[in-house]
Scaffold this motif. Structure first.
Motif, PDB file in Angstrom:
ATOM      1  N   GLU A  17       1.706 -13.014  -3.166  1.00 20.06           N
ATOM      2  CA  GLU A  17       1.102 -11.696  -2.979  1.00 20.06           C
ATOM      3  C   GLU A  17      -0.370 -11.818  -2.655  1.00 20.06           C
ATOM      4  O   GLU A  17      -1.046 -12.726  -3.118  1.00 20.06           O
ATOM      5  CB  GLU A  17       1.237 -10.879  -4.265  1.00 20.06           C
ATOM      6  N   GLN A  26      -3.996  -9.236  -2.368  1.00 19.89           N
ATOM      7  CA  GLN A  26      -4.607  -7.959  -2.722  1.00 19.89           C
ATOM      8  C   GLN A  26      -5.634  -7.606  -1.649  1.00 19.89           C
ATOM      9  O   GLN A  26      -6.218  -8.486  -1.018  1.00 19.89           O
ATOM     10  CB  GLN A  26      -5.290  -8.040  -4.093  1.00 19.89           C
ATOM     11  N   ARG A  38       0.843  -1.192   0.000  1.00 19.84           N
ATOM     12  CA  ARG A  38       0.000   0.000   0.000  1.00 19.84           C
ATOM     13  C   ARG A  38       0.880   1.243   0.000  1.00 19.84           C
ATOM     14  O   ARG A  38       1.850   1.336   0.753  1.00 19.84           O
ATOM     15  CB  ARG A  38      -0.902  -0.005   1.228  1.00 19.84           C
ATOM     16  N   ASP A  55      -2.725  -5.436   0.888  1.00 21.23           N
ATOM     17  CA  ASP A  55      -1.862  -5.497  -0.291  1.00 21.23           C
ATOM     18  C   ASP A  55      -0.457  -5.753   0.232  1.00 21.23           C
ATOM     19  O   ASP A  55       0.143  -4.867   0.855  1.00 21.23           O
ATOM     20  CB  ASP A  55      -1.873  -4.166  -1.053  1.00 21.23           C
ATOM     21  N   ARG A  84     -11.343  -3.210   0.271  1.00 21.29           N
ATOM     22  CA  ARG A  84     -10.087  -2.882   0.941  1.00 21.29           C
ATOM     23  C   ARG A  84     -10.028  -3.464   2.347  1.00 21.29           C
ATOM     24  O   ARG A  84      -9.472  -2.870   3.267  1.00 21.29           O
ATOM     25  CB  ARG A  84      -9.863  -1.370   0.997  1.00 21.29           C
TER      26      ARG A  84
END
Length: 122
Positions: A32, A34, A9, A43, A39
């Protein structure tokens, strides 16, 4: 259990790509995640094998120190050439945006202080 290695982020795509390449070329087992549409997630780049934690963190520390030195040198060179961003240069480049931001700050300050200003009058 996985270990949070690097939050993505507020990181530029260039820096994220450099970190991915660094971790890949050094053979760390990473993946990774997301944050998702709302939200609610993170991230980030995660280290799958926690036995690699110290080596991965040391590699990231070395990278971040080198990047800091590189960016600081670039800023100093831009300042020496007179190209470094300043408030005045930003105002000249985007006068409406800067003016509206200053007006918003003043309005918010007034709205915040208004109840207390009313108490000061006898």
């Amino acid at each position: 259990m996985a270990h949070l290695l690097f939050r993505l982020r507020h990181v530029t795509e260039e820096e994220a790509a450099e970190v991915r390449a660094l971790l890949d070329e050094q053979g760390f087992d990473v993946y990774e995640t997301q944050a998702g549409f709302f939200r609610l997630g993170v991230d980030a780049i995660w280290l799958a094998d926690t036995r690699q934690r110290e080596a991965a963190e040391a590699a990231l520390d070395t990278y971040q120190q080198a990047r800091l030195a590189r960016e600081r040198d670039a800023f100093e060179q831009a300042r020496a050439r007179g190209e470094a961003p300043t408030l005045w240069k930003r105002f000249l480049a985007h006068p409406v945006q800067v003016a509206l931001t200053l007006v918003a700050v003043v309005v918010i300050a007034l709205l915040t202080l208004l109840p207390f200003l009313g108490l000061a009058t006898p």
